[in-house]
Scaffold this active site. Structure first.
Site, PDB file in Angstrom:
ATOM      1  N   HIS A   1       0.834  -1.207   0.000  1.00 51.94           N
ATOM      2  CA  HIS A   1       0.000   0.000   0.000  1.00 51.94           C
ATOM      3  C   HIS A   1       0.869   1.257   0.000  1.00 51.94           C
ATOM      4  CE1 HIS A   1      -3.215   2.819   1.244  1.00 51.94           C
ATOM      5  NE2 HIS A   1      -2.271   3.328   2.020  1.00 51.94           N
ATOM      6  N   GLU A   2       1.886   1.266   0.865  1.00 53.54           N
ATOM      7  CA  GLU A   2       2.776   2.437   0.913  1.00 53.54           C
ATOM      8  C   GLU A   2       3.546   2.596  -0.392  1.00 53.54           C
ATOM      9  OE1 GLU A   2       2.629   4.595   3.255  1.00 53.54           O
ATOM     10  OE2 GLU A   2       1.240   3.404   4.456  1.00 53.54           O
TER      11      GLU A   2
ATOM     12  N   GLU B   1      -5.629   7.144  -1.156  1.00 49.13           N
ATOM     13  CA  GLU B   1      -5.633   5.925  -0.361  1.00 49.13           C
ATOM     14  C   GLU B   1      -6.304   4.780  -1.117  1.00 49.13           C
ATOM     15  OE1 GLU B   1      -4.025   5.481   2.451  1.00 49.13           O
ATOM     16  OE2 GLU B   1      -3.355   7.556   2.316  1.00 49.13           O
TER      17      GLU B   1
ATOM     18  N   ASP C   1      -4.492   1.332  -2.197  1.00 50.48           N
ATOM     19  CA  ASP C   1      -5.073   0.028  -1.879  1.00 50.48           C
ATOM     20  C   ASP C   1      -5.176  -0.838  -3.133  1.00 50.48           C
ATOM     21  OD1 ASP C   1      -5.336   0.522   0.800  1.00 50.48           O
ATOM     22  OD2 ASP C   1      -7.488   0.941   0.743  1.00 50.48           O
TER      23      ASP C   1
ATOM     24  N   HIS D   1       1.623   4.510  -2.994  1.00 52.48           N
ATOM     25  CA  HIS D   1       1.688   5.978  -2.949  1.00 52.48           C
ATOM     26  C   HIS D   1       2.848   6.492  -3.791  1.00 52.48           C
ATOM     27  CE1 HIS D   1      -1.521   6.723  -0.168  1.00 52.48           C
ATOM     28  NE2 HIS D   1      -0.994   5.974   0.785  1.00 52.48           N
TER      29      HIS D   1
END
Length: 428
Positions: A285-286, A367, A371, A289
């Protein structure tokens, strides 16, 4: 003072009062909505979670949310009263005159004015900060800080703020007084350079002053993480575990740094709570970004907003009514740069508050995108399970008020977020 100046001053004072009142009432209204909604739904776990979250955990999250919101409402009211005290009631004017009488005019006095303003504000905030840590967080089992550590953090923060903050403040004030009409452009360039430098220095110089960072020693987990990063085409300077447990039971993981100084940091509490596949999913997930360039977008956006802010400050600092309308008398014989800077930084948040829903919506979209990226490069079921665990362990409410969410939430609420992930979410 001519009629036009008096009219401008009165109009600015009236505008300030209206916006201050409107922002305070809006924040209190939103907080009250949140409290009513959470309280009304605390007796039953929402249907999507009734197999994975027990009633006791759900009610703890409700109590924690209500307690934090009540404290937040007190902070809102106190902050508004303090702002009025600094401005219309003459607090900043009195502080300015006191320092002028003691130190005389000059750059040193202006830097001292900014430093004194910040220090007094920190002292005023101290009781509520203490209460948040040693009463609220303690009551719900999250605080792990000792008095000694809390005081040490405060002292380190003040010293670090002086070492880093005072030079950049002095530079900006000097440019305001000496660099001519376009000082704001030069100040903006200096400010941006300073922030980029902090991004590089923070991981290896600043963060270790507050926490201990050790290389990730779990060989199996390290290999999993490195394999994931390789699949995603990402490189970092290192994988570290941070002793977050000495301050809080909350868990997290993050990337920090910029360019070659990037590193991956896991809270030790996160490694204790999640399985290896769940850690993979959170890290993916990070990584999402970064792959979607969310960090770069936010930096660019901050550059543009700060450029507009410096230009606006450059104009406002030349308007006598900007000072007098906020309870301050500008000097005709020496610089007013520190006054302008303090007033501007104090008042602007009242106006920018009303664009919060836009920035929150952008953040929530990011976000969701992160995801989606995580489900392509890791186990989506593991991501759902990890998010549910983090919601439970952090006592995040599953039933926030929808309007409160749209206004404030930088992350989608659990129901919306998990609904987009592979499911169903099974009990952890």
């Amino acid at each position: 003072m001519n009629v036009v100046s008096i009219s401008a001053e009165l109009l600015w004072t009236a505008t300030f009062c209206v916006v201050l009142l409107a922002s305070l009432l809006t924040r209190l209204w939103l907080a009250s909505r949140q409290m009513r909604h959470v309280a009304a739904h605390r007796h039953e776990v929402p249907a999507p979670f009734d197999r994975t979250v027990d009633l006791a955990a759900h009610q703890k999250a409700a109590r924690y949310t209500l307690a934090k919101t009540r404290l937040g409402m007190l902070e809102m009211a106190l902050g508004s009263a303090i702002l009025v005290g600094w401005t219309l009631l003459g607090g900043l004017q009195a502080l300015q005159q006191t320092l002028l009488a003691w130190m005389g005019a000059g750059l040193h006095q202006q830097v001292a004015l900014v430093a004194a303003f910040v220090l007094i504000g920190a002292l005023i905030d101290l009781p509520l900060a203490w209460y948040r840590t040693f009463r609220l967080e303690e009551r719900f089992g999250f605080n792990r800080m000792t008095w000694r550590l809390w005081l040490a953090d405060g002292i380190k923060g003040l010293l670090l703020g002086a070492v880093i903050g005072l030079p950049i403040v002095a530079l900006v004030l000097w440019l305001m007084d000496s660099a001519g009409p376009l000082w704001w452009l030069l100040a903006w360039m200096a400010w941006m350079g300073f922030n980029l430098l902090l991004l590089v220095l923070y991981p290896s110089v600043i963060a270790p002053l507050f926490n201990r960072f050790e290389p990730l020693e779990d060989t199996t987990l390290r290999q999993r993480v490195e394999a994931l990063m390789a699949r995603c085409g990402f490189s970092a300077k290192g994988l570290y575990v941070m002793d977050g447990s000495k301050r809080s039971a909350h868990a997290n993981a993050y990337f920090t740094g910029f360019g070659p100084a990037k590193r991956v940091v896991f809270f030790d509490t996160l490694l204790q709570q999640l399985t290896p596949s769940e850690i993979d999913a959170v890290l993916a997930h990070e990584l999402g970004h970064f792959k979607h360039r969310h960090i770069v977008q936010r930096i660019v956006l901050s550059f543009g907003v700060s450029l507009f802010g410096f230009a606006l400050l450059g104009w406002a600092a030349q308007q006598p009514w900007f000072y007098t309308g906020l309870g301050v008398t500008p000097s005709l014989t020496h610089g007013n740069s520190a006054l302008a800077l303090i007033l501007f930084m104090s008042v602007v948040p009242l106006f920018t508050f009303f664009v919060t829903p836009l920035t929150s919506a952008l953040s929530r979209r990011h976000e969701f995108e992160a995801d989606a990226y995580a489900t392509q490069h890791a186990d989506g079921h593991a991501l759902a399970s990890a998010l549910l665990k983090l919601h439970k362990d952090n006592a995040s409410t599953l039933t926030p008020d929808p309007v409160f969410v749209r206004f404030y939430y930088s992350h989608p609420p659990a129901g919306e977020r998990l609904a987009r992930l592979p499911g169903p979410v099974v009990p952890a």
